[in-house]
Enzyme design. Sequence first.
Site, PDB file in Angstrom:
ATOM      1  N   ASP A  58       0.640  -1.217   0.036  1.00 36.40           N
ATOM      2  CA  ASP A  58       0.049  -0.183  -0.039  1.00 36.40           C
ATOM      3  C   ASP A  58       0.931   1.254  -0.164  1.00 36.40           C
ATOM      4  O   ASP A  58       0.460   2.291   0.540  1.00 36.40           O
ATOM      5  CB  ASP A  58      -0.869  -0.163   1.209  1.00 36.40           C
ATOM      6  CG  ASP A  58      -2.180   1.164   1.015  1.00 36.40           C
ATOM      7  OD1 ASP A  58      -2.375   1.366   0.009  1.00 36.40           O
ATOM      8  OD2 ASP A  58      -2.739   1.262   2.182  1.00 36.40           O
ATOM      9  N   LYS A  77       2.525   3.412  -5.859  1.00 27.92           N
ATOM     10  CA  LYS A  77       1.914   2.480  -6.844  1.00 27.92           C
ATOM     11  C   LYS A  77       3.009   1.829  -7.982  1.00 27.92           C
ATOM     12  O   LYS A  77       3.015   0.560  -8.136  1.00 27.92           O
ATOM     13  CB  LYS A  77       0.497   2.901  -7.516  1.00 27.92           C
ATOM     14  CG  LYS A  77      -0.510   3.310  -6.545  1.00 27.92           C
ATOM     15  CD  LYS A  77      -0.680   2.441  -5.322  1.00 27.92           C
ATOM     16  CE  LYS A  77      -1.212   3.446  -4.028  1.00 27.92           C
ATOM     17  NZ  LYS A  77      -1.310   2.368  -2.841  1.00 27.92           N
ATOM     18  N   ASP A  89      -3.277  -3.210  -2.170  1.00 25.50           N
ATOM     19  CA  ASP A  89      -4.335  -2.189  -2.161  1.00 25.50           C
ATOM     20  C   ASP A  89      -4.403  -1.240  -3.218  1.00 25.50           C
ATOM     21  O   ASP A  89      -3.307  -1.241  -4.012  1.00 25.50           O
ATOM     22  CB  ASP A  89      -4.405  -1.240  -0.904  1.00 25.50           C
ATOM     23  CG  ASP A  89      -5.684  -0.364  -0.708  1.00 25.50           C
ATOM     24  OD1 ASP A  89      -6.866  -0.858  -1.110  1.00 25.50           O
ATOM     25  OD2 ASP A  89      -5.487   0.552  -0.165  1.00 25.50           O
ATOM     26  N   ASN A  90      -5.570  -0.580  -3.728  1.00 23.86           N
ATOM     27  CA  ASN A  90      -5.680   0.332  -4.610  1.00 23.86           C
ATOM     28  C   ASN A  90      -5.350  -0.252  -6.215  1.00 23.86           C
ATOM     29  O   ASN A  90      -4.519   0.495  -6.935  1.00 23.86           O
ATOM     30  CB  ASN A  90      -4.782   1.620  -4.443  1.00 23.86           C
ATOM     31  CG  ASN A  90      -5.001   2.250  -2.961  1.00 23.86           C
ATOM     32  OD1 ASN A  90      -4.182   1.879  -2.172  1.00 23.86           O
ATOM     33  ND2 ASN A  90      -6.069   2.764  -2.874  1.00 23.86           N
ATOM     34  N   GLU A 122     -11.335   4.144  -0.524  1.00 26.37           N
ATOM     35  CA  GLU A 122     -11.591   4.644   0.833  1.00 26.37           C
ATOM     36  C   GLU A 122     -12.501   5.693   1.001  1.00 26.37           C
ATOM     37  O   GLU A 122     -12.207   6.944   0.358  1.00 26.37           O
ATOM     38  CB  GLU A 122     -10.229   4.674   1.726  1.00 26.37           C
ATOM     39  CG  GLU A 122      -9.047   5.589   0.985  1.00 26.37           C
ATOM     40  CD  GLU A 122      -8.236   4.824   0.228  1.00 26.37           C
ATOM     41  OE1 GLU A 122      -8.398   3.598  -0.248  1.00 26.37           O
ATOM     42  OE2 GLU A 122      -7.155   5.248   0.050  1.00 26.37           O
TER      43      GLU A 122
END
Length: 215
Positions: free
Chosen positions: A141, A144, A169-170, A199
């Site tokens: 996380d 990226k 994540d993401n 989120e």
Amino acid sequence: TRTSRPQRILKAVQRKATVGDPQSVITAIDHFCRHREWAMNVGDEKGSILDSVVNEVSPVTVLELGTYCGYSTVRIARLLPPGACVITLEFNPDYAAIARQVIKWSGLEDKVQLVEGASGDWIPWMKEHFGVQAFDLVFLDHWKERYLPDTKLLEECGLIQKGTVLLADNVICPGTPDYLEYVRNSPHYNSQYYRSHLEYTKAEDGLEKSVFLGY
Ligand code: SAM
Ligand code: MG
């Protein structure tokens, strides 16, 4: 002088959460970030998926890349059995200082090793410095464009073994296309997408869970 967002998140914790009660810390941060100021915590919706993966893996050693204020660190650490721990990496010293206090407030400091520094610098030293054989769970996380190079670095350093679970994540927002293409097409991973939302918003985002199958 103006305070920073992480400082305001810490203030919300100190105002609303009970010392030694991780759930109250999580609730205080989610409430602040949903109603006052958006922040880049994994959040409550994706957080419950994170919780179920932690429970399913029941890890002894966890690596988290990207601590920020320690929200996900607290989520993970609160579910760990006695003797298990999470090593979390954060290269911004101001964020690391806030996270230390959030983790302390939760009463989870014995389960957390917060390391200040960049993932690419620290990963090669994990075995030597922390005596870990390999990680059972890695939560990605951080920035990226680092997901893929850091995964390959973890592989090269022998920190990913058969059964290691990567949870990223993401993967949709902001998105990690090169990482997704790698884990979805590699014969060494069994990869699965968990659809959710960014989120504290209604925008699509999700987590990718990839189990390392061995070479
Ligand atoms: N995992 C946290 C949570 O859900 O509560 C949020 C982490 S935030 C999205 C990403 C964090 O990674 C930032 O605080 C940033 O400073 C840190 N970061 C980015 N790249 C990094 C790297 N290569 N090494 C260490 N930390 C990094
Ligand atoms: Mg995130």
